[in-house]
Design a protein around this motif. Sequence first.
Motif, PDB file in Angstrom:
ATOM      1  N   ILE A  49       0.834  -1.203   0.000  1.00 14.59           N
ATOM      2  CA  ILE A  49       0.000   0.000   0.000  1.00 14.59           C
ATOM      3  C   ILE A  49       0.868   1.252   0.000  1.00 14.59           C
ATOM      4  N   MET A  50       1.911   1.252   0.820  1.00 16.72           N
ATOM      5  CA  MET A  50       2.764   2.440   0.887  1.00 16.72           C
ATOM      6  C   MET A  50       3.597   2.611  -0.381  1.00 16.72           C
ATOM      7  N   LEU A  51       3.913   1.516  -1.052  1.00 13.27           N
ATOM      8  CA  LEU A  51       4.598   1.631  -2.341  1.00 13.27           C
ATOM      9  C   LEU A  51       3.703   2.334  -3.358  1.00 13.27           C
ATOM     10  N   LEU A  52       2.414   2.010  -3.340  1.00 15.69           N
ATOM     11  CA  LEU A  52       1.483   2.682  -4.233  1.00 15.69           C
ATOM     12  C   LEU A  52       1.319   4.148  -3.852  1.00 15.69           C
ATOM     13  N   VAL A  53       1.369   4.450  -2.553  1.00 17.82           N
ATOM     14  CA  VAL A  53       1.199   5.823  -2.103  1.00 17.82           C
ATOM     15  C   VAL A  53       2.425   6.668  -2.446  1.00 17.82           C
ATOM     16  N   PHE A  54       3.618   6.126  -2.166  1.00 18.26           N
ATOM     17  CA  PHE A  54       4.838   6.908  -2.330  1.00 18.26           C
ATOM     18  C   PHE A  54       5.559   6.653  -3.651  1.00 18.26           C
ATOM     19  N   GLY A  55       5.267   5.547  -4.306  1.00 16.89           N
ATOM     20  CA  GLY A  55       5.879   5.284  -5.598  1.00 16.89           C
ATOM     21  C   GLY A  55       7.297   4.762  -5.538  1.00 16.89           C
ATOM     22  N   GLY A  56       7.818   4.458  -4.360  1.00 12.92           N
ATOM     23  CA  GLY A  56       9.187   3.957  -4.261  1.00 12.92           C
ATOM     24  C   GLY A  56       9.427   3.293  -2.923  1.00 12.92           C
ATOM     25  N   PHE A  57      10.449   2.441  -2.884  1.00  6.59           N
ATOM     26  CA  PHE A  57      10.727   1.686  -1.663  1.00  6.59           C
ATOM     27  C   PHE A  57      11.301   2.578  -0.566  1.00  6.59           C
ATOM     28  N   LEU A  58      12.030   3.607  -0.931  1.00 10.58           N
ATOM     29  CA  LEU A  58      12.689   4.434   0.074  1.00 10.58           C
ATOM     30  C   LEU A  58      11.667   5.158   0.955  1.00 10.58           C
ATOM     31  N   ALA A  59      10.752   5.879   0.317  1.00 11.23           N
ATOM     32  CA  ALA A  59       9.748   6.617   1.082  1.00 11.23           C
ATOM     33  C   ALA A  59       8.810   5.672   1.815  1.00 11.23           C
ATOM     34  N   SER A 105       4.610  12.119   4.077  1.00 11.32           N
ATOM     35  CA  SER A 105       3.823  12.784   3.046  1.00 11.32           C
ATOM     36  C   SER A 105       3.901  14.301   3.175  1.00 11.32           C
ATOM     37  N   ARG A 106       3.777  14.801   4.405  1.00 17.42           N
ATOM     38  CA  ARG A 106       3.819  16.254   4.597  1.00 17.42           C
ATOM     39  C   ARG A 106       5.204  16.813   4.297  1.00 17.42           C
ATOM     40  N   PHE A 107       6.251  16.039   4.605  1.00 17.07           N
ATOM     41  CA  PHE A 107       7.599  16.497   4.290  1.00 17.07           C
ATOM     42  C   PHE A 107       7.770  16.643   2.776  1.00 17.07           C
ATOM     43  N   ARG A 108       7.327  15.659   2.022  1.00 18.32           N
ATOM     44  CA  ARG A 108       7.478  15.760   0.567  1.00 18.32           C
ATOM     45  C   ARG A 108       6.710  16.961   0.023  1.00 18.32           C
ATOM     46  N   GLU A 109       5.563  17.232   0.585  1.00 17.11           N
ATOM     47  CA  GLU A 109       4.794  18.406   0.159  1.00 17.11           C
ATOM     48  C   GLU A 109       5.530  19.699   0.497  1.00 17.11           C
ATOM     49  N   GLU A 110       6.006  19.802   1.748  1.00 18.11           N
ATOM     50  CA  GLU A 110       6.705  21.018   2.183  1.00 18.11           C
ATOM     51  C   GLU A 110       7.999  21.225   1.399  1.00 18.11           C
ATOM     52  N   TYR A 111       8.739  20.144   1.168  1.00 17.15           N
ATOM     53  CA  TYR A 111      10.030  20.255   0.479  1.00 17.15           C
ATOM     54  C   TYR A 111       9.822  20.671  -0.979  1.00 17.15           C
ATOM     55  N   ARG A 112       8.847  20.063  -1.627  1.00 21.01           N
ATOM     56  CA  ARG A 112       8.569  20.431  -3.014  1.00 21.01           C
ATOM     57  C   ARG A 112       8.128  21.890  -3.117  1.00 21.01           C
ATOM     58  N   THR A 113       7.281  22.314  -2.198  1.00 18.23           N
ATOM     59  CA  THR A 113       6.801  23.697  -2.210  1.00 18.23           C
ATOM     60  C   THR A 113       7.954  24.673  -1.996  1.00 18.23           C
ATOM     61  N   ALA A 114       8.845  24.348  -1.058  1.00 20.00           N
ATOM     62  CA  ALA A 114       9.983  25.236  -0.782  1.00 20.00           C
ATOM     63  C   ALA A 114      10.926  25.309  -1.965  1.00 20.00           C
ATOM     64  N   LEU A 115      11.192  24.186  -2.608  1.00 19.78           N
ATOM     65  CA  LEU A 115      12.086  24.196  -3.772  1.00 19.78           C
ATOM     66  C   LEU A 115      11.445  24.924  -4.930  1.00 19.78           C
ATOM     67  N   ALA A 116      10.138  24.730  -5.130  1.00 19.37           N
ATOM     68  CA  ALA A 116       9.461  25.414  -6.233  1.00 19.37           C
ATOM     69  C   ALA A 116       9.492  26.928  -6.050  1.00 19.37           C
ATOM     70  N   ALA A 117       9.469  27.382  -4.798  1.00 15.81           N
ATOM     71  CA  ALA A 117       9.504  28.818  -4.535  1.00 15.81           C
ATOM     72  C   ALA A 117      10.843  29.443  -4.894  1.00 15.81           C
ATOM     73  N   MET A 118      11.860  28.623  -5.053  1.00 13.58           N
ATOM     74  CA  MET A 118      13.194  29.130  -5.405  1.00 13.58           C
ATOM     75  C   MET A 118      13.344  29.358  -6.906  1.00 13.58           C
ATOM     76  N   ALA A 165      14.715  12.131  11.361  1.00 11.29           N
ATOM     77  CA  ALA A 165      16.132  11.807  11.166  1.00 11.29           C
ATOM     78  C   ALA A 165      16.327  11.059   9.847  1.00 11.29           C
ATOM     79  N   LEU A 166      15.458  10.115   9.562  1.00  8.90           N
ATOM     80  CA  LEU A 166      15.548   9.371   8.304  1.00  8.90           C
ATOM     81  C   LEU A 166      15.256  10.284   7.110  1.00  8.90           C
ATOM     82  N   LEU A 167      14.361  11.248   7.281  1.00 11.31           N
ATOM     83  CA  LEU A 167      14.082  12.205   6.207  1.00 11.31           C
ATOM     84  C   LEU A 167      15.308  13.063   5.911  1.00 11.31           C
ATOM     85  N   ARG A 180      16.447  12.250  -2.462  1.00 10.19           N
ATOM     86  CA  ARG A 180      16.039  11.002  -3.098  1.00 10.19           C
ATOM     87  C   ARG A 180      14.554  10.726  -2.915  1.00 10.19           C
ATOM     88  N   LEU A 181      13.949  11.307  -1.867  1.00 15.49           N
ATOM     89  CA  LEU A 181      12.517  11.113  -1.655  1.00 15.49           C
ATOM     90  C   LEU A 181      11.677  11.820  -2.707  1.00 15.49           C
TER      91      LEU A 181
END
Length: 746
Positions: free
Chosen positions: A214-224, A277-290, A366-368, A374-375
């Motif tokens: 289920i989490m593979l379908l949600v995140f699209g990869g083994f790492l996340a 999930s929230r980290f990926r959202e926040e990180y993408r938003t912060a990078l897009a703002a640059m 810490a893992l993030l 890579r996430l």
Amino acid sequence: MTRGPLGRLGGAVGRHPFIAIACWAVIVAVALATAVAGLGGQTVFQRLQGQAPSVDGEASKADAILSGGGQSTQSFTLLVHGVDLADGRLSAVANRLGTTLAALPDTSYLNPLAAPVLPGGAHPAAIASSFASDDKGVLFTTTVSGRHGGDPDPDTVDRAQAALEHAANEIRADVPSATALVGGSSLLVHSLLKVSQNDLERGEAVALPIALVIMLLVFGGFLAAGIPLLGAIVSIVGAFGALFGITYLMDIDSTVINVVTAVGLGLSIDYGLLVVSRFREEYRTALAAMGEPWHLAASDRRDIRLLAIAHTADRAGRTVLFSGTTFAIASIGLLVFEPRIVRAIGVGALSVTVIAIATALTLVPALLALTGDRLLRPGALTHIPGVGRLVSRFGDVAPAEGFFSRLTRRVQKHPALITLICVGALVAVGSPLFTLQLANTSIDAIPSSSTQYRFTEQLSRHFPDATSPRVELVTATQGDAKTWATRVSAMPHVDSVGAPAQRGNGWAAVVRVAPATGIDVVREIRADRPDFPARVTGTDARTADLSDSLVRSAPWAILIIALGTILLLFLMTGSLIVPLKALVASALSLGASIGVLVWGFEQGNFAGVLHFDASHVHGVDVLVLVLTFAFGFGLAMDYEMFILSRIKEQVDAGVEAREAIARGLQRSGRIITSAALIIIVVFAGFATGDLMVIKQLGTALAVAVLLDATLVRCLLVPAFMTWQQRIMWWAPRWMKRLHARIGFSD
């Protein structure tokens, strides 16, 4: 944005991830070494107890009278059936067994074959129950007593058991057609502990792989996907360590470890899923703002990543803290109940909730920090034809408009009608609740995988008078016993009443009843007591005492949970209506889940799917009923927090209330659906176990989460919040002023 305490914690963990990981590694190593491997002592499984839930009620007082306040004892029974009682080979084995046991200290032996047969072939009343109803079997019993009020000597107990096992082997060798089985309460406890451990391993084996998919379908990869799962594994091991420590403070039943592990697994995956999930959202938003983030230096990207972790800890971390606190409040509610097992589950659940929160707020960040960019890269699954499209549709970061916002807007066109339809559906599903019968499945439904199942089945079939009575009358004199027995024998649902027999400091008469009506008979007898001192005991009487005790304590537990939830949601939202709405919605979904439980187990409709004998299940286990309301409520509040945190963010940003509901559900819907699906898988995995109490609890919680994440959160909540949007965020002025001073905000 000003960082709060959680944001500062997340930022510190992000800057020093190896320290956090090292601390958790030490915790895991200690828990594995002590609780699982048993280095320097017993494992957590070896320290578990195994007995039916009980309270200090009328039945326990009657049992004390019948035991005569004697020494602690431990008994074993050799059951032999399918033999000629006059066979010399059987007598020879019985005599050799007696010689062996006579050499053991503090050990008595009952050989019914040694007693003289009365005229007409009858057996003396004192040992009549030791002979099979078809006169083709006999019970040999040995009892080891303790000295000076202490427990029996363990070595003597082991030698007595070994002697009976050896005799059983001799009988099977000499008379191949005979059934020879050894049983006893300690053997039953040991077998149920083994079943509990097997159920736990099977539940994890089912739940973890499916949760990963289920989490593979949600995140699209083994790492996340692996980060929440790793957090869950750490939480499970930590829970074992916590329970191991608790066993030195109080007795822990075998059921506790299954319940606490399932709860810890579900919560940890839920919280890890939300944070990643929230980290990926926040990180993408912060990078897009640059603007053009690929031109950033590595140090700049690290600073942005740390900022995203801090923002995630402030927002998703706050939701985790609120959700976990709500579940902890539900666990605290269990501490007001009298039965030891309920309090033990409450303590265990409280400890594993703290661990789940801690892993989500420290280990996951810490893992993030270590996985970083890579996430954000597309996972390997996204390159697989067909799977990539599926991943994009069910990914963790939802688009601004999608399924859940469209669904919410459709619901908002007819909010009153949708609210009434949802309430009606939940009431209809919960309608079997009105025929609820309580039972004690730890006694009635011993799993077939237990090594003692065949013994108890043979004992019940061929030696009915030797089984533990379901209902038993206890008086001080023989005359009183006869008078009461005659009176009770005329009651409805009473098959017969046995002749009174002296036991301990009293007289007892067995009341024969059908298993399904035993508790009702107990209540009828107690409601019409004689004038002389009289008590009712037996397995059904103990279950009645247990249920009465739970009912007496339930209002206090409900008050603690309700007030704690109202206070917490008020501090979060500043509204009085939102907490009340949450309580009513959760009560509806829990009532529906109990209705499904009654329909499936009490009425036997799940017997084929879940592989149990419906004739041995006479109702819903009293323990399951309490735990379903406590844990089902806690899990429901998880999803309430997930939605409310997103809606509140929109409201605080000035978005109109109706639109805030649609946006909040769109941003939280995917995560709630994914988290709920994983929780359902976890509890469904444990529902495949053999212990009936775990089977019923797993089913009840899986159904509760299914109803809550679909009918309640996707339809009822947005419909009602839209229908009553004018008052949804209302609170008295004095409460508003209080919230302005002490309320929580981002």
